[in-house]
Design a protein around this motif. Structure first.
Motif, short mmCIF file in Angstrom:
data_model
loop_
_atom_site.label_atom_id
_atom_site.label_comp_id
_atom_site.label_asym_id
_atom_site.label_seq_id
_atom_site.Cartn_x
_atom_site.Cartn_y
_atom_site.Cartn_z
N LYS A 36 57.00 -63.32 6.36
CA LYS A 36 55.86 -62.89 5.55
C LYS A 36 54.53 -62.94 6.29
O LYS A 36 53.50 -62.61 5.73
N ALA A 37 54.56 -63.33 7.54
CA ALA A 37 53.33 -63.43 8.32
C ALA A 37 52.75 -62.02 8.53
O ALA A 37 53.49 -61.07 8.74
N PRO A 38 51.43 -61.91 8.46
CA PRO A 38 50.83 -60.58 8.63
C PRO A 38 51.03 -60.08 10.07
O PRO A 38 51.04 -60.86 11.01
N LEU A 40 49.87 -58.43 13.41
CA LEU A 40 48.61 -58.38 14.12
C LEU A 40 48.50 -57.07 14.90
O LEU A 40 49.49 -56.56 15.42
N THR A 41 47.28 -56.58 15.00
CA THR A 41 47.05 -55.41 15.83
C THR A 41 47.02 -55.85 17.29
O THR A 41 46.92 -57.05 17.60
N LYS A 42 47.08 -54.89 18.19
CA LYS A 42 47.02 -55.23 19.62
C LYS A 42 45.72 -55.93 19.95
O LYS A 42 45.69 -56.86 20.76
N GLU A 43 44.64 -55.50 19.34
CA GLU A 43 43.33 -56.13 19.59
C GLU A 43 43.32 -57.57 19.09
O GLU A 43 42.77 -58.46 19.75
N GLN A 44 43.91 -57.84 17.95
CA GLN A 44 43.98 -59.20 17.42
C GLN A 44 44.81 -60.09 18.34
O GLN A 44 44.47 -61.25 18.56
N ILE A 45 45.89 -59.54 18.87
CA ILE A 45 46.73 -60.31 19.79
C ILE A 45 45.96 -60.63 21.06
O ILE A 45 45.98 -61.76 21.55
N LYS A 46 45.24 -59.64 21.59
CA LYS A 46 44.45 -59.87 22.80
C LYS A 46 43.39 -60.94 22.56
O LYS A 46 43.17 -61.82 23.40
N GLU A 47 42.73 -60.89 21.41
CA GLU A 47 41.71 -61.88 21.07
C GLU A 47 42.33 -63.27 20.95
O GLU A 47 41.78 -64.26 21.44
N PHE A 48 43.48 -63.36 20.31
CA PHE A 48 44.18 -64.63 20.16
C PHE A 48 44.52 -65.22 21.52
O PHE A 48 44.28 -66.40 21.78
N LEU A 49 45.07 -64.40 22.41
CA LEU A 49 45.44 -64.86 23.74
C LEU A 49 44.22 -65.28 24.55
O LEU A 49 44.27 -66.26 25.29
#
Length: 56
Positions: A36-38, A40-49
């Motif tokens: 059920k986890a949302p 993430l967009t590629k940009e959100q993943i990049k920001e997280f990393l």
């Protein structure tokens, strides 16, 4: 005792030491949480990393 049996016993002992819940209900709850986890967009993943690398 076979090598496979020894490995299983070691795994179980490690799980006990870490107080891992081995019940079916705990497994199902974890799977449901992941499912059920949302997404993430590629940009959100990049920001997280980026934040992970910076230690924030």
């Amino acid at each position: 005792m076979t090598k496979e049996k020894e490995q299983i016993d070691k795994f179980r002992e490690a799980a006990r030491e870490l107080k891992i819940d081995q019940s079916d209900a705990a497994f199902e709850a974890t799977v449901n949480k992941i499912a059920k986890a949302p997404k993430l967009t590629k940009e959100q993943i990049k920001e997280f990393l980026r934040r992970q690398r910076e230690g924030k």
